[in-house]
Design a protein around this motif. Sequence first.
Motif, short mmCIF file in Angstrom:
data_model
loop_
_atom_site.label_atom_id
_atom_site.label_comp_id
_atom_site.label_asym_id
_atom_site.label_seq_id
_atom_site.Cartn_x
_atom_site.Cartn_y
_atom_site.Cartn_z
N TYR A 31 -1.31 0.46 9.75
CA TYR A 31 -0.19 1.07 9.06
C TYR A 31 0.51 0.01 8.22
O TYR A 31 0.63 -1.15 8.64
N GLY A 90 -1.21 8.05 2.40
CA GLY A 90 0.12 7.49 2.27
C GLY A 90 1.12 8.45 1.68
O GLY A 90 0.78 9.40 0.97
N LEU A 119 0.81 -1.21 0.00
CA LEU A 119 0.00 0.00 0.00
C LEU A 119 0.84 1.25 0.00
O LEU A 119 0.44 2.28 -0.54
N ALA A 120 2.01 1.19 0.62
CA ALA A 120 2.85 2.38 0.68
C ALA A 120 3.25 2.85 -0.71
O ALA A 120 3.47 4.03 -0.94
N TRP A 162 1.27 13.47 -0.77
CA TRP A 162 0.55 12.45 -0.05
C TRP A 162 -0.57 11.92 -0.94
O TRP A 162 -1.18 12.67 -1.70
N ARG A 163 -0.84 10.65 -0.85
CA ARG A 163 -1.88 10.00 -1.63
C ARG A 163 -3.05 9.65 -0.71
O ARG A 163 -2.88 8.95 0.30
N GLN A 172 -1.09 2.19 -3.07
CA GLN A 172 -2.25 2.93 -2.59
C GLN A 172 -3.57 2.28 -3.01
O GLN A 172 -4.60 2.92 -3.09
N THR A 209 1.80 4.12 4.80
CA THR A 209 0.38 4.38 4.61
C THR A 209 -0.38 4.13 5.90
O THR A 209 -0.21 3.08 6.54
N SER A 230 -7.41 5.75 3.39
CA SER A 230 -5.97 5.66 3.60
C SER A 230 -5.29 6.96 3.19
O SER A 230 -5.75 7.66 2.29
#
Length: 341
Positions: free
Chosen positions: A170, A124, A22-23, A91-92, A26, A129, A122
Amino acid sequence: MPAYRTGRALLVAAAAASTFELAAAQDIPLNYERLSSMEEPLAAELGDLTFTLTGLLDAPLAVDLRDGRSAEAGLVGNFQAGALVQLQNRWRVSLAYFGQYATDPRFGSRPDREYTDNAALSVGGTWGTLLAGNVSGVVREGTRRGRGAGNADLALDDTLGERAEWGGGYTGRFGPWVVGAVVDEDGKFDAGATFRRPIDNTDYRLSARVGTAVFAPAGGARNFDSTAATVVGEAIYGSTTFDLGVGYERLSARGPDAERWYASAGARGKLGALGWSAEAHHGRIEGEAGISAALGARYDVARGLSANLGLNHAKASADLAGERLVDLDDTSLVVSLRYSF
C-alpha cells in the motif's frame, strides 16, 4: 486540448513523479535495476485504456583496473509496459510489466539467468493505492538515495537482506508525507515514509525505512534473518543534489549474530549536456570495515542517445563463525553507449 494529448501529459507526469507517489500518479515502479530510461514514456490510447512504454539499450565495456588487462563487453536491454484505466468510481487500475536482459552479472543479470522480469497490478483512489505482484522493491525505490550518473554503481549502498519477489503493499499521500509498506510471500515486510518540502530556494527530502528480510551469503551454508532501519536526507539546490544515508542492520541465525552500521553520501548534478555524480560509502560488520566509491558521468549526444562512464571501487570482507558474509575487491571502469526511449 485533444484527449490523446491530455492522456499523454498525465502519463508523463506520472513517470516523472517519485516512486512513492503512486496514490497520485499510478505509475508502478518495477525497475529495481541499476539502469532506467530518462525519457518520457511513449503513450497511446485505445478506448478507455492508456498504454505506456519506456525502455533502453546499453552496450557497456568493463575494464578490470586491478590488472589492467581484463576487459569484457556486454549488452543490457530493458523495458516497462503498462496499461491504465480509470473506472466510473474514479478508481485507477494499472497493470505493469518490466523485463530486462543482461549478459553478465556485472551488468545486471543474475547468476542463474540472463532475463529477469517483474509484474504488478495496482488499484488506487483518493485513499491511496493497493499493489500486488513483484512489488518487494517499491518502498526501497521511494526512500533510497538517488542513483549515480552514467555507469556509477555504489556497492553496499543498501541492506544485505532481500525480500521474496511476490507480495502486496500500500502507498498513500497525506499532505507532505508519502507512506508505504509491502509484505512478501514469506511474511517479511518493508515500511517507509518520506517528507518533502521546499524552504526558500532549496528542496529538502527526509525518508525513513524499516523492514525485515533474508540474507543468503554467496556459497553460504545457512541464511540469516535481517532486521534493518535506514534514514536518508536530501537537499536539491538548482541542478545539484546532495544526499546522505545512514543504516543499521542486524543479521541473526542459529548461533552468533552480526551487526552492521553504514553510511553513504554523494552529490550529483547537471552542467549543460553533462550529468555527473560522486559517491562514497563506509560501513562496518562486527568491527570489519568495508568501503566503496563511485564516479559517474553521462553526456547527452541527442535525445535518448548518451555516452556514459563509471569508475567504481569496492573493498569489503567480513566473517562470522567461520562463514564469509561479504567478500568484495573490485575496481573497474565501465563505458557505454546508451539509447533510451
